[in-house]
Design an enzyme around this catalytic site. Structure first.
Site, PDB file in Angstrom:
ATOM      1  CB  CYS A 179     -46.350  46.066  -1.291  1.00 41.19           C
ATOM      2  SG  CYS A 179     -47.243  47.099  -0.110  1.00 41.19           S
ATOM      3  CG  ASP A 193     -42.630  68.036   0.455  1.00 37.56           C
ATOM      4  OD1 ASP A 193     -42.491  67.481   1.551  1.00 37.56           O
ATOM      5  OD2 ASP A 193     -41.832  67.902  -0.494  1.00 37.56           O
ATOM      6  CG  ASP A 203     -41.453  68.010  -5.831  1.00 39.37           C
ATOM      7  OD1 ASP A 203     -41.472  67.651  -4.634  1.00 39.37           O
ATOM      8  OD2 ASP A 203     -40.408  68.208  -6.464  1.00 39.37           O
TER       9      ASP A 203
END
Length: 820
Positions: A28, A511, A712
Site C-alpha cells: 500500500c 505463533d 507460518d
C-alpha cells in the site's frame, strides 16, 4: 534547504549520483511512505522518492558519504526487498584467502556494486549490483584486471561445470605432485643420508651438486610455476598471499644452492640445499591436492539435492506423448507420470489418481494421496497410479531449484565471525615477510654471526611455516557443511549470518495457530445431557447431519469427525445458517439447534445442566458448541485447534537449552493460557492483533533479548522480518518463507531445536578452526625464528594445516538432528 541551488536550475548538485531500485513486498501507499522516510534519513542521501505504483525507489545520494549497499540494507531493514542485479561467478587462479580478499576488495570498489562476497572454499563470487550502472561483463573484466579469471555460472550447468573444474584441478595437481615427487625422491635420499650420516652408503652421484641441480630446477620452475605466477599477480596488485611466502622461501634456498654449485670456489661456500626448496614445493602441492579433494566434500549436500532432479519428462504435445529433457518442459505442458517415476517439475494434477512420496521435501515418510486439483512437486516420487498434470513451475522456479538456490547462497555467504579472519589475512603475509627478514638479520648479526647458511634456513622456515590458508578456510568450510547438513534435514538457512545468529538466541516466540497447533479445528469432546447418556453415536449423527451443509470451519470439524467414525450422515429436510450464532435444521421431523450460548438463550433452551462441563471445556481452551433437539438441551461439543504431536517435546527441549519460550496469539487470555499450559509455556502474549506481532517482537528485543520468531502465516511476515532470526514453517505461506531467515520444510517444531543446535555446533567448530589456525602460526613462527624448525618440516606442517581445518569442518557431517 539541501539541494535548493540545484533544484533552482533543475539539475542535481555536483557529485550527486542517482540510484533507482525496484522494491518487492510493498502492499500500500503507507509502505511506500515508510520506505521513503527511512531512506531520507540516511546521512548522505539528498533526496529519496518511492513510487508505489511503479514499485521503485529513486535516491539521489553523495557517493563519498553513502554507498548503494547502505541504501539496499536500509530497504531491507524496513521489511521490504530490494530487487538488484545479481551475478554468481566461478573464479579460478586463487591460491589462498588473501587472493579471495583481494578480489572481494576490488569488486566492492567498483561503481554500481552494492556488495561482493568471495568465498575461497567454494571458489565463487556473489555480486549484487545496480544494473543501470554496471553489468556482468564489466564485473568479469574487473576480476581479470585484478589478475584472476571469472565466468558466469548458468543455473542449469552449475553442478556440471563445478564438478568438471574441480576434477580438472585435482588431475592437474596430482600430476604435479607425481612429477615433483619423482624428481624430489633422490633429494630426500640425500637429505636423510646427511641427517643420519649415511652418505657413504649411497651412490656418489647422489652427492653431486650438478645432479641435484638438474633434479631441483624442474621442480622449482615447472612444478612450482604456479607459485611464481600467483605471487607476481598478488605483488602487482600491491598485496601478498601464500604463494609469495612459498616463492620467496624456496627461491632463496634454490638460488643459494645454485650459487654454491657454480660459484662456490669464488664465494667460499660448498653446501647446497636443493632438497629444501624441492621437498617444500612437493609437500605444499600435496597439501593443496588433499585440500581440494576435501573441499569438494563440503558441498555434498548440493550434489545430493541436484541428484534428486529428474533427467527427463514425458509430455503431450500435438496429441502425441514424447520424452524430452526436463530442461525443455514449459509452463502449461501436460506431463505424464507413471508408477515409480520422479515427478519432473511442479504442477497441478489434471487427470488420474495416485500416491506420492514427498519425503525429500517434507520429511514425512507416509505417501500423500493426489487427485485432480492437487499440487505436485518436482523430484518427489510417484508410487502407484499413472496421472497427468499441468506444469506450473519449471527450471529455476521449481521448489527444488529454489531450495538448491537458498543452500548455494548460504554456502557462498559470510558469517560475521569471519570478519576477524578477513582482517588478519589482509595483514598476515606482509607481517610474515617482515618477521622472516628480521629473523635473517637477527641470526646473521647476532644468533650466528656471519653464518649466511643458518640465517637463510631460518628465514626460509619462517616463510613456509606461515600459511594464511587455514585461517581463510576456518569459517567458510564450516558454514558450507553446516548449511548443507541443515538442508539434508529440511532446514534451509538463507545465510551464514543467520546460522551464526541462531546460536545467540535467548528467547523464542512461537505463533500459536499453524505453528504450535495444526491450524485446523477438530472435535475433541461430545458430552451428552443426562437424558441422552449412552447415545453418543446418535447425537454425533444428528450433529454431523445438521452441520452437513455449513461451510463454517467449526461445522467442518464436526462433519469430519463423524465421517472418521464411520457415521452415516443424513440430509436435513430444512437448513438455515444463522451468521455468528450457528445453524437450525430439521432432521427426520426433529428440530435441531447447534451453535453458541446466545443461540440457546434466544430460543429459551435451558443449559444449566451442562454448565460445569462447559466451564471445564472453556478452561481447557476449547470452543464450546451447544446442541438442542426439539427444544431441549441434548449435548455440548468441544472443538479445538489440535496441538501438533511434537510441540510439547520441542518446547521442553528449547527450555532445556536455556531459551525463554513465548507463545503469541490473537486468542483471548483464558484460551491462550489453557493452550500454553498444555505445551508447557509460561510466557503468553495474548489478544495480539496481526499488525501488532512485529511490535511485540521489538518489545522483547528492547529488553535486551536476542529473539527468534517462528510463524507460518502471511500476517507473521513482518514479525519474522523484525526478529533477530525468523523461522518459517515451510508448510505455511510463501510470503512467510520469503520473510524468514531459516525455513523449516517440515511442520515439526523440533526443527527449531535442530537448527539452533546445528548453529551452536557450527560456531563451536568455527572457533576450533580459528583457534588452531591462529595457534599454529602463533607458535610455529617463533619456533621457526628461533632456529628450532627445519624448513622441510615447516613446509610439511604448513601443507597439512589447511587439510586439518577442512577435515575438522567435515566432522559436522556427523551432526545428529534428533528428528525421526
Amino acid at each position: 534547504m539541501k539541494g535548493v541551488e540545484a533544484a533552482a536550475v533543475g539539475a542535481k548538485p555536483e557529485g550527486l549520483k542517482k540510484l533507482t531500485v525496484k522494491i518487492a513486498g510493498m502492499s500500500c501507499a503507507a509502505c511506500a511512505s515508510r520506505v521513503e522516510k527511512a531512506l531520507s534519513k540516511i546521512p548522505g542521501v539528498e533526496d529519496a522518492r518511492v513510487n508505489f505504483a511503479a514499485e521503485t525507489a529513486t535516491v539521489d545520494y553523495h557517493p563519498e558519504l553513502v554507498s548503494p549497499a547502505t541504501i539496499f540494507d536500509k530497504i531491507k531493514e524496513t521489511g521490504y526487498r530490494p530487487v538488484m542485479g545479481r551475478a554468481e561467478l566461478k573464479l579460478s587462479g586463487m591460491s589462498c584467502a588473501a587472493c579471495a580478499a583481494r578480489i572481494e576488495n576490488g569488486l566492492n570498489k567498483l561503481p554500481g556494486v552494492a556488495r561482493a562476497a568471495v568465498n575461497f572454499a567454494t571458489e565463487k563470487a556473489i555480486v549484487e549490483f545496480d544494473p543501470a550502472e554496471i553489468d556482468v561483463p564489466r564485473i568479469k573484466k574487473a576480476v581479470a584486471d585484478i589478475g584472476y579469471r571469472a565466468y558466469e555460472v548458468d543455473d542449469r550447468t552449475t553442478a556440471g561445470l563445478e564438478r568438471e573444474e574441480r576434477e580438472r584441478e585435482i588431475r592437474r595437481q596430482k600430476s604435479l605432485v607425481i612429477f615433483s615427487g619423482i624428481l624430489s625422491a633422490p633429494l630426500v635420499v640425500y637429505m636423510l643420508a646427511m641427517v643420519f650420516n649415511l652418505h657413504h652408503k649411497i651412490p656418489a652421484f647422489f652427492l653431486n651438486p650438478y645432479f641435484q641441480f638438474a633434479l631441483a630446477t624442474p621442480v622449482q620452475f615447472i612444478a612450482g610455476a604456479n607459485f611464481y605466477k600467483e605471487a607476481y599477480v598478488a605483488l602487482r596488485g600491491r598485496s601478498a598471499n601464500m604463494s609469495v611466502l612459498v616463492a620467496l622461501g624456496t627461491t632463496a634456498a634454490y638460488l643459494y644452492s645454485a650459487a654454491a654449485t657454480f660459484f662456490g670456489g669464488r664465494i667460499g661456500v660448498s653446501e647446497v640445499y636443493y632438497e629444501t626448496g624441492a621437498i617444500i614445493i612437493t609437500l605444499v602441492l600435496l597439501g593443496k591436492t588433499l585440500e581440494t579433494i576435501a573441499k569438494g566434500r563440503t558441498s555434498e549436500a548440493i550434489k545430493k539435492l541436484i541428484g534428486l532432479q529428474a533427467r527427463n519428462a514425458r509430455v503431450i504435445r500435438n496429441g502425441q506423448e514424447i520424452e524430452i529433457p526436463v530442461e525443455e518442459v514449459e509452463v502449461g505442458d501436460l506431463v505424464v507420470v507413471r508408477p515409480g517415476e520422479k515427478i519432473p517439475v511442479d504442477g497441478v494434477v489434471k487427470e488420474g489418481y495416485s500416491t506420492v512420496d514427498e519425503s525429500m521435501l517434507t520429511g514425512e515418510s507416509v505417501p500423500v494421496d493426489k487427485k485432480a486439483g492437487d499440487e505436485v512437486i518436482g523430484a518427489t516420487i510417484n508410487k502407484l497410479g499413472t496421472f497427468k498434470f499441468e506444469a506450473t513451475k519449471v527450471g529455476k522456479d521449481t521448489a527444488l531449484a529454489q531450495i538448491i538456490k537458498i543452500v548455494e547462497e548460504a554456502q557462498g555467504s559470510k558469517a560475521p565471525i569471519q570478519r576477524m579472519a578477513d582482517v588478519i589475512s589482509a595483514y598476515f603475509v606482509p607481517a610474515v615477510v617482515a618477521a622472516a627478514l628480521i629473523t635473517f638479520f637477527a641470526w646473521y648479526y647476532f644468533g650466528a654471526p656471519g653464518n649466511f647458511t643458518r640465517s637463510l634456513l631460518n628465514f626460509t622456515a619462517v616463510l613456509v611455516i606461515a600459511c594464511p590458508c587455514a585461517l581463510g578456510l576456518a569459517t567458510p568450510t564450516s558454514i558450507m557443511v553446516g548449511t548443507g547438513k541443515g538442508a539434508e534435514n529440511g532446514i534451509l538457512i538463507k545465510s551464514g549470518e543467520y546460522l551464526e545468529k541462531a546460536h545467540k538466541l535467548t528467547a523464542v516466540i512461537l505463533d500459536k495457530t499453524g505453528t504450535i497447533t495444526k491450524g485446523e479445528p477438530a472435535l475433541t469432546d461430545l458430552i451428552p445431557a443426562p437424558e441422552y447418556s449412552g447415545c453418543e453415536n446418535a447425537l454425533l449423527q444428528i450433529a454431523g447431519s445438521a452441520e452437513k451443509n455449513s461451510e463454517h470451519p467449526l461445522a467442518q470439524a464436526v462433519v469430519n469427525y463423524a465421517a472418521g467414525k464411520g457415521v452415516v450422515l443424513k440430509d436435513p429436510q430444512q437448513f438455515k445458517a444463522i451468521p455468528g450464532h450457528g445453524v437450525a435444521a430439521e432432521l427426520e421431523g426433529r428440530k435441531v439447534l447447534l451453535g453458541t450460548r446466545k443461540l440457546m438463550k434466544d430460543n429459551n433452551i435451558d443449559i444449566s445442566g451442562l454448565l460445569a462441563d462447559v466451564e471445564k471445556l472453556e478452561e481447557e481452551g476449547k470452543t464450546v458448541m451447544f446442541m438442542a433437539v426439539d427444544g431441549r438441551m441434548a449435548a455440548v461439543i468441544g472443538v479445538a485447534d489440535i496441538i501438533k504431536e511434537n510441540s510439547r517435546e520441542a518446547i521442553a527441549q528449547l527450555k532445556e537449552m536455556d531459551l525463554e519460550v513465548w507463545m503469541l496469539t490473537g486468542d483471548n487470555r483464558r484460551t491462550a493460557r489453557a493452550i500454553a499450559r498444555q505445551v508447557g509455556i509460561e510466557n503468553v502474549l495474548a489478544e495480539v492483533l496481526p499488525g501488532e506481532k512485529a511490535q511485540q517482537v521489538e518489545e522483547l528485543r528492547k529488553q535486551g533479548k536476542v529473539v527468534g520468531m517462528v510463524g507460518d502465516g502471511i500476517n507473521d511476515a513482518p514479525a519474522l522480518a523484525a526478529a533477530d532470526v525468523g523461522f518459517a514453517i515451510g508448510t505455511g505461506a510463501d510470503v512467510a518463507i520469503e520473510a524468514a531467515d531459516i525455513t523449516l520444510m517440515r511442520g515439526d517444531l523440533r526443527g527449531i531445536v535442530t537448527a539452533i543446535r546445528l548453529s551452536r555446533a557450527t560456531i563451536k567448530n568455527i572457533k576450533q578452526n580459528l583457534f588452531w589456525a591462529l595457534i599454529y602460526n602463533t607458535v610455529g613462527i617463533p619456533v621457526a625464528a628461533l632456529g628450532l624448525l627445519n624448513p622441510v618440516i615447516a613446509g610439511a606442517a604448513m601443507a597439512f594445516s589447511s587439510v586439518s581445518v577442512v577435515t575438522n569442518a567435515l566432522r559436522l557431517r556427523r551432526f545428529k538432528t534428533g528428528l525421526i
